[in-house]
Design a protein around this motif. Structure first.
Motif, mmCIF file in Angstrom:
data_model
loop_
_atom_site.group_PDB
_atom_site.id
_atom_site.type_symbol
_atom_site.label_atom_id
_atom_site.label_comp_id
_atom_site.label_asym_id
_atom_site.label_seq_id
_atom_site.Cartn_x
_atom_site.Cartn_y
_atom_site.Cartn_z
ATOM 1 N N ILE A 1 4.117 -2.275 -11.401
ATOM 2 C CA ILE A 1 5.348 -2.200 -11.216
ATOM 3 C C ILE A 1 6.368 -1.435 -10.229
ATOM 4 O O ILE A 1 6.238 0.037 -10.709
ATOM 5 N N SER A 2 6.322 -1.760 -9.153
ATOM 6 C CA SER A 2 7.073 -0.574 -8.199
ATOM 7 C C SER A 2 8.151 -1.440 -7.235
ATOM 8 O O SER A 2 8.184 -2.413 -6.795
ATOM 9 N N ASN A 3 8.896 0.169 -6.914
ATOM 10 C CA ASN A 3 10.390 -0.887 -5.852
ATOM 11 C C ASN A 3 9.605 0.006 -4.231
ATOM 12 O O ASN A 3 9.058 1.011 -4.825
ATOM 13 N N CYS A 4 10.333 -0.830 -3.998
ATOM 14 C CA CYS A 4 9.913 -0.313 -2.224
ATOM 15 C C CYS A 4 11.088 0.174 -1.693
ATOM 16 O O CYS A 4 10.820 0.729 -0.320
ATOM 17 N N GLU A 5 12.414 0.337 -1.637
ATOM 18 C CA GLU A 5 13.144 0.473 -1.227
ATOM 19 C C GLU A 5 14.058 1.541 -2.442
ATOM 20 O O GLU A 5 14.718 1.601 -2.661
ATOM 21 N N PRO A 6 14.312 3.077 -1.533
ATOM 22 C CA PRO A 6 14.273 3.623 -2.265
ATOM 23 C C PRO A 6 15.933 3.583 -1.877
ATOM 24 O O PRO A 6 17.100 4.378 -2.876
ATOM 25 N N GLY A 7 16.397 3.730 -1.009
ATOM 26 C CA GLY A 7 17.736 3.012 -1.180
ATOM 27 C C GLY A 7 18.651 2.318 -2.036
ATOM 28 O O GLY A 7 20.182 1.881 -1.311
ATOM 29 N N LEU A 8 17.589 1.154 -3.086
ATOM 30 C CA LEU A 8 18.336 0.437 -3.313
ATOM 31 C C LEU A 8 18.178 1.155 -5.350
ATOM 32 O O LEU A 8 18.475 -0.083 -5.968
ATOM 33 N N ARG A 9 18.276 2.202 -5.299
ATOM 34 C CA ARG A 9 17.815 2.635 -6.094
ATOM 35 C C ARG A 9 18.877 2.201 -7.397
ATOM 36 O O ARG A 9 19.914 1.707 -6.755
ATOM 37 N N GLY A 10 18.695 1.675 -8.679
ATOM 38 C CA GLY A 10 19.347 1.727 -9.629
ATOM 39 C C GLY A 10 20.241 -0.021 -9.708
ATOM 40 O O GLY A 10 21.086 0.044 -10.354
ATOM 41 N N LEU A 11 19.561 -0.508 -8.370
ATOM 42 C CA LEU A 11 20.252 -1.551 -8.460
ATOM 43 C C LEU A 11 19.076 -2.679 -9.149
ATOM 44 O O LEU A 11 17.990 -2.857 -8.512
ATOM 45 N N GLN A 12 19.025 -3.096 -10.541
ATOM 46 C CA GLN A 12 18.209 -3.431 -11.488
ATOM 47 C C GLN A 12 17.793 -5.293 -10.797
ATOM 48 O O GLN A 12 18.376 -5.929 -11.238
ATOM 49 N N PHE A 13 16.625 -5.114 -10.466
ATOM 50 C CA PHE A 13 15.730 -6.617 -10.083
ATOM 51 C C PHE A 13 14.834 -6.885 -11.039
ATOM 52 O O PHE A 13 13.910 -8.172 -11.104
ATOM 53 N N GLY A 14 14.133 -5.484 -11.795
ATOM 54 C CA GLY A 14 13.064 -6.370 -12.503
ATOM 55 C C GLY A 14 13.011 -7.480 -13.751
ATOM 56 O O GLY A 14 11.900 -8.158 -13.574
ATOM 57 N N ASN A 15 14.319 -7.129 -14.433
ATOM 58 C CA ASN A 15 14.434 -7.494 -15.434
ATOM 59 C C ASN A 15 14.529 -9.304 -14.923
ATOM 60 O O ASN A 15 13.829 -10.544 -15.720
ATOM 61 N N ILE B 1 0.910 -1.092 -0.522
ATOM 62 C CA ILE B 1 -0.014 -0.205 0.008
ATOM 63 C C ILE B 1 0.722 1.788 -0.018
ATOM 64 O O ILE B 1 0.528 2.113 -0.494
ATOM 65 N N ALA B 2 1.890 1.019 1.087
ATOM 66 C CA ALA B 2 3.119 2.192 0.906
ATOM 67 C C ALA B 2 3.453 2.820 -0.299
ATOM 68 O O ALA B 2 3.670 3.964 -0.818
ATOM 69 N N HIS B 3 3.615 1.450 -1.339
ATOM 70 C CA HIS B 3 5.351 1.648 -2.441
ATOM 71 C C HIS B 3 4.243 1.562 -3.755
ATOM 72 O O HIS B 3 5.166 1.741 -4.589
ATOM 73 N N GLU B 4 2.834 1.192 -3.933
ATOM 74 C CA GLU B 4 2.124 0.899 -4.609
ATOM 75 C C GLU B 4 2.639 2.535 -6.141
ATOM 76 O O GLU B 4 2.446 3.485 -4.916
ATOM 77 N N ALA B 5 3.255 2.274 -7.047
ATOM 78 C CA ALA B 5 3.844 3.976 -7.691
ATOM 79 C C ALA B 5 3.264 4.000 -8.915
ATOM 80 O O ALA B 5 3.252 5.141 -9.598
ATOM 81 N N VAL B 6 2.106 3.102 -9.293
ATOM 82 C CA VAL B 6 1.679 3.659 -10.100
ATOM 83 C C VAL B 6 0.591 3.722 -10.373
ATOM 84 O O VAL B 6 -0.711 4.230 -11.076
ATOM 85 N N HIS B 7 -0.494 2.491 -9.629
ATOM 86 C CA HIS B 7 -1.342 2.714 -9.210
ATOM 87 C C HIS B 7 -2.194 2.129 -8.193
ATOM 88 O O HIS B 7 -2.232 1.603 -7.782
#
Lengths: 429, 429, 429, 429
Positions: C249-263, C173-179
């Motif tokens: 698709i949303s990230n929960c950890e701003p501290g891990l930005r740029g470490l790409q897991f999504g693919n 709920i806190a981190h859903e970034a798209v919808h």
């Protein structure tokens, strides 16, 4: 989860253990509020566990004598029922006819490890029943209770693997009843590579499977047990197995004898295996024939009569047929189990188990039963209602064929090795 | 674990649903081998689930009428028992007196979610029983079975936390019966910081606690509920709490009503809390008095009579005493629960719950029961045998003191707000 | 597992918090035996957590200044390397060039919740970096360390369901970034019936997915988001879904930005879904186009120019092509993510997201990217090496077709609703 | 969780395995998008696993030679750093100085069982290092990476019991380095009753403890090992043990040698044991002295010199003191481990281990180190900074006392049994 607590304070033995057990039993039954119920149950379970066999039996007979139904209440209920046998009076009678020891047993179950205690209690009763038939009502009560508690709806099927707890695996070694497990290395061989093992579990006995089944993944229906019991560590699984052989089914709990779980078990395992190995098409057993030699001896028959195919006699035995092929009911417990499940008697394999035990019980013969999902219900119905044994064409030909075949059978050495099979462990029936 | 399977193929409605259910029931009872037992059980459970209320009741009455004990067998057993009432004949009678629907119910349990089905079935019966008393024998059978299956020995106490599955927490919101949970944020406040929650679980219903208890860690025995229900997110736990307040106990399963788990529960929670917080010395409730106003109204009594301490009337009600202090049995269900557990009636708190519900049921009064481990058994005994209510000196003084005290009580506004308490949820009794 | 311990004794604030943090840092680096290492690490983590933002930045700058590589050792290593640049001297240089604060960060990780602390630390640095570029070396160290620790080999994909812990679901709920998720009921709708959710987890942060993906099972490639976000509780899954739509698709950890897991994530989910639903043949996204309006505005372009198919302009933007179709690189972060994964630009959907945010960022347009397993590697290669964007025939026709199509596009109302999209949450890039 | 997948398709051997491994390595490093990264990593891991030892070494040397830092980039960074040695240039230099094979190793970790592969790789390197010192830079890279990944913050302490998976327990039998485990029955004896076992685990190697410690609960500080290794099945735990004896510490992973976990381990176990057994007051080891005989032989010393207390020589060895008592640093690896943890040298026990191994390495002597929580930090500090060995009064008296004591020491038989200790397993150092 541990069921036995190693650090329990040791209790001094009671001076009148029987009286103490009786006193606690009455106290437990009377504890209307449960404030002290569990405490009393725990004490009673401990008191019972410390009884020697003789005193335990005295206690059991006391239960049978004194804690049956309340005679006055029962008499009144009977009177009312005879007067007007309606549903309400039936319900009252049902209630009055329940022996008070049933409630006692249910309360014993509230003690820690209570279920374990009750299961072991029934195991002891089953051992003593032959010598002391008066225990039968108590055994019936325990059976009734355990059958209700170990209802299929409360059991779960789980694979047993080399990743299972050692405490659980230890039980397999102790309880394997068909083909002895030689140790931990032999056990590991039965859990990995092209082997699988499954068990049925109940939440109150988490450390032990109630029953377990060993399976080999192969590319043909096995005709002898030795290759299945030999499993070098280097063995890997076939990439695309076609066949699953159920080569051993054992119960772990003598106290649950007669509560049949095995039929559910096999059907669930078939489903699980199919999901894991979509190439599987054949599900068969390689089963012992524990009663064959006993039956041969009883009838003065011999497999080695000249000029006869010994498989014919075996087929007659397994199908319960008379020598002229007239159908009957099989007398073999393993056959009764698989045929009752709806399996088909598929092939009789001579020289399949040449271990001393195999020779002793069946002259080395074993049999394959095949489980075909689409036939199970019909096979079962015909077996349950008419005693008809589903059989392959090959087996049918053996039975219906000429009594004397050209095939020749000699096993002079076999008779020399006949041994009594071990009795302590329980092959599934 | 999911109990409901979202992708089940939807079935067309049967044209004769009652006949179909009856046919499946008889088939299930006759399936001597279990090959098709589970399948039939699954079909029957589905068929029953799709019945409308009227048809379901018709089916239930059919069970009562037609699937009681076998009359012929029962008659024969009675005859033999009357002839010679020994243990063997008693055992036979016990067996014959069991209605056949008991076995049917046990077999329904082998369906997936069978236990859930049976629990919900009894919940429905309990709702219909008042209108249709003829259902009583079936309800008694279900109660007997469920009481056996939900034996304390099969239940486990588990803490319920914010780390518990949402599916489970959802049940708390739905079933909190004492002090309504306003939403997920309110719920979270009741699980963290200085709050704890515990539930009793059964393996066959893993998604739901059977009963749950909410606890607050404090430094005094709470005298009002509002501070306990208010939990800002910043709240942290006291470092060394002295007191645990049980401020809410609720059942989740109406189908298990009357199977008392709550007494075991509180004693186990006390042990768990002591292990986590060694500084705890006092374990008390802050409990509602659901029947007070009903009792007052029935007797034409009023708390606000001038010159009287209203706590005296409340104490008389809770102890079941007559106005002159003669002891009796309490009529309040919550009091009966805690006093039956061996707790002590400790303090009566006016103005403790000024919510509409609190005013409606008890003019805003609440009560503390204190659990003292060393007194539980003796308190329970005296309560169970003589109806004696353990009470603090303060409460004793209220009862034994002069009927008219100088304290003055007025709650004119309270009467204006009296509301009927909600009925759907189950406070623990 | 709880990461935050609610009952920690509260510490009085230190009088010189910066000095204290520096002193503990040096102590931690010097603790050659680890006897007191963890203790010091725990104290340092607590000290850092209590710093205000200004002091924290001062501490960070101190780390950058004072705890870089040891200058003397580094000088010596450089000298030796320049003298003889062999493998051994390279190894020495590698060692000397590591800033001492790297080891400090590794030791902070030994504190309870150390990993959480470091992840949050980097989140703060990323926020402060724009104002204070001097922090870059520290951010680089943290990124290096976290990239190594959050190596794909240590992550596990897990489904997230209504049976997941509430603590974890709260993060969605806190981190859903798209919808945006409107609450627990909306959340439940995204996890059950015809919806699925998956997340990547790291053992040191068990309570939170690093990234999560929401999927809808449908029978066609969705062309608008509203039907996907509307999920009445009665909705059940299609029996045989053909299509899986990744709609968020949303990230929960701003501290891990740029470490790409999504693919990795999408490819694993495709495999999982196929195993659960063998009827699935199409895997597509319904994706936002976050940069479209910004690009239009920057170029003075407008979708609503008469006589033009607005999808053409969008296709040009997404493929990075010039108006004459000359290929380029896409400027859209979401497009870059999916195309970099090897997906195909499949369809452009006008009026697909008419929420204020959808209008604001892309005039309501959304796009489907299709994942076809057999094409992923080739698509990725051509994209990575030549910037070539894989596209469907329909999209190709849009781009290569005449600039002015007869289709007419008007969205006068859209411009009235243009809003700035929220910035705090992280859509996956 | 299984780490080895039994049904992997068998691959034909590659014709140029070294070239293939190199090609895959470069491909893996270049895979900028990760679309094919994991696939390539999986192939590379498989290719490396199939290399024979010689080719593997050739590959390793290629990594050392060719995949060091990028020389051009490194040169440029050095130049800039020498010009202006500020934080930004340092950060750039740090980046350039990292050998490219580090990134390669991190990417290998993304393969299934990648971590296992890397740990085993280092184990092989450590074996080959003596013969091939050129491998040192690669070993350093692996050590750096593994030390970072096996950071204490990622490890969890777990009890190992008879309920642990057989796969895990098997590792104890294989890796017990101090006192050989004779089989499953011996193993069980070390896990139950008055024995405990604990291990450190990493999430990526769930089937194996990295290190494990065996503990006996007793009522005195043990002076000989035989009673601890003898555990009849009937043995139960003392009700109120006063003493915990750490009698064996072993590593399971040679590939993690030098990454010290043992010190953390003991302190955590002390906390766990205290919580389970509040009566425990003394925590001590019964430890081998693996280097004593080697040291005696090297110095031409002998324990059996007439007129000397042999414990004095042993105390001198363990404290590193000169014959006149001048303090030094202990040369014994086990002593260094416990003294470095802050333990105290408490008692020297002659005739404590009369097994062939015990005689061979220490003439049968063993030693107790005592862990006292309040002294650990101070002891450690004095040991780390000044080499001061904390010692009991008894040990101090031995060292400071007269060189020749009246006690007489003869072990003629001992010399006859001196055997080389086994080398394959790793006692913790």
């Amino acid at each position: 989860m541990r069921l036995n607590v190693p650090f329990l304070p040791r209790k001094a033995a009671h001076r009148d253990p029987l009286g103490e057990a009786q006193r606690l039993s009455l106290g437990l039954l009377e504890s209307c509020g449960e404030t002290q119920g569990t405490l009393t149950a725990t004490r009673l379970a401990a008191a019972l566990a410390s009884l020697d066999d003789e005193t335990a039996q005295a206690y059991d007979l006391w239960l049978v004598d004194k804690l049956g139904p309340d005679a006055a209440m029962l008499g009144a209920s009977i009177e009312r029922w005879l007067e007007r046998p309606d549903a309400a009076h039936a319900a009252q009678l049902t209630r009055s006819a329940e022996p008070r020891r049933q409630e006692l047993l249910r309360r014993v179950n509230t003690a820690p490890c209570g279920t374990r205690h009750l299961v072991d209690w029934r195991a002891r009763l089953l051992r003593q029943l032959a010598q002391c038939p008066a225990l039968a009502p108590l055994e019936a009560d325990l059976r009734h209770l355990l059958a209700s508690w170990f209802n299929r709806g409360f059991l779960t099927l789980r694979p047993i693997t080399w990743d299972s707890p050692a405490r659980l695996l230890e039980r397999l070694i102790a309880h394997e009843a068909v083909h002895n497990i030689a140790g931990w290395s032999d056990l590991r061989g039965r859990l990995e590579g092209d082997r699988r093992c499954y068990g049925f579990f109940h939440p109150a006995l988490p450390d032990t499977p109630l029953i377990f089944v060993e399976v080999a993944l192969t590319d043909h229906v096995s005709e002898a047990i030795a290759p299945l019991l030999d499993h070098p560590s280097s063995r890997t699984a076939p990439d695309r197995p076609s066949t699953a052989i159920f080569y051993s089914i054992s119960n772990c709990e003598p106290g649950l004898r007669g509560l049949q779980f095995g039929n559910f078990l096999i059907k669930q395992i078939v489903a699980d295996l199919k999901a894991e190995f979509p190439t599987l098409t054949t599900f068969a057993t390689l089963s012992p024939i524990p009663g064959l030699v006993r039956w041969l001896d009883a009838g003065g028959r011999s497999l080695s009569r000249e000029g006869d195919d010994p498989r014919r006699l075996c087929a007659l035995y397994l199908t319960g047929s008379a020598p002229d092929g007239t159908p009957g009911r099989p007398r073999d417990p393993v056959a009764a189990f698989h045929l009752g499940n709806g399996a088909e008697l598929w092939r009789i394999n001579p020289h399949a188990d040449v271990s001393p035990k195999g020779i002793a019980q069946s002259e080395g013969m074993m049999v394959n039963y095949v489980y075909r999902e689409q036939d199970l219900v019909a096979n079962h119905e015909r077996f349950a209602q008419h005693g008809h044994v589903a059989r392959s064409r090959e087996v049918a030909a053996l039975i219906d064929g000429p009594a004397a075949s050209p095939w020749r059978w000699t096993l002079p050495w076999a008779h020399a090795h006949r041994l009594s099979p071990p009795q302590e462990k329980q092959p599934c029936q």
